[in-house]
Enzyme design. Sequence first.
Site, mmCIF file in Angstrom:
data_model
loop_
_atom_site.group_PDB
_atom_site.id
_atom_site.type_symbol
_atom_site.label_atom_id
_atom_site.label_comp_id
_atom_site.label_asym_id
_atom_site.label_seq_id
_atom_site.Cartn_x
_atom_site.Cartn_y
_atom_site.Cartn_z
ATOM 1 N N PRO A 46 72.211 62.653 34.423
ATOM 2 C CG PRO A 46 73.686 63.166 36.167
ATOM 3 C CD PRO A 46 73.320 63.563 34.759
ATOM 4 C CD GLU A 47 67.246 61.585 38.305
ATOM 5 O OE1 GLU A 47 66.233 61.375 37.596
ATOM 6 O OE2 GLU A 47 67.627 60.840 39.212
ATOM 7 C CB THR A 48 65.565 63.915 31.541
ATOM 8 O OG1 THR A 48 66.858 63.795 30.943
ATOM 9 C CG2 THR A 48 64.693 64.793 30.657
#
Length: 259
Positions: A46-48
Amino acid sequence: MTVLPIYYVNAFSSQPFSGNPAAVVLLEEWLPDDTLITLANEINLPETAFLVGDHIRWFTPKIEVPLCGHATLATAFVLKTIKQSPDDLFKFQSLSGELTVSSQGSLFTLNFPAIPATLNNNIKSVLEEKLALQIDEIWQAHDRYVCFLSDPETVINYQPDFSQIAQLPLPGVIITAKGHSPFDFISRFFAPVKGVNEDPVTGTSHCVLAPIWGNKLNKKQLQARQVSKRGGNIDCALKNNRVLLTGEAVLFLTGEITF
């Protein structure tokens, strides 16, 4: 050949296979933006979060976002528990200004800006049609709708049609309802246009939700749960125009990126 350390952390949970997964990539200097987006797409979480010094940036598999809670918590967790930083307060420079994360034992507290929202029932019929839900009340923040439902079981059991959600004017949709004890409220968040059909546990959504629910319930301290399949808990506290979000994190894996 470039080799980068990467850490996969589940945020807002103390258990594996729950919470919101984030990748944390520590850099010595910034890579080109298209490389960062390519890496985030390949990692496909979902996020890096990418960190250079105290500067943090966040990417979904598709775009850079201006604020991300769970990947910031994950970054502080890596610095504290993996890198063994002696600090108990971490300051990050970001597109949303200076953000701080304090650590106390296994708990990490994000100090984030409250995100303003306004009541907007004018779009109610559109959202009810696209979401196939009966909605009591709609609030609107800059990039997401907040749909208040009367029954928490509807939030838990809802089956979203992401193709319909992707057609809405704003990219994000929160559905929320009053929670069962010990939780003051529950929620879910969908953002298919951003490359995240359903985000498991969303810090930024609670920057919108906590002030509204705090006003509704006349409380400054709220216990929240995001009831995605993975699920996660967030303790919310309202302080001036800030929202303090507290949760735990657990390391899933470490590795190296080579390209």
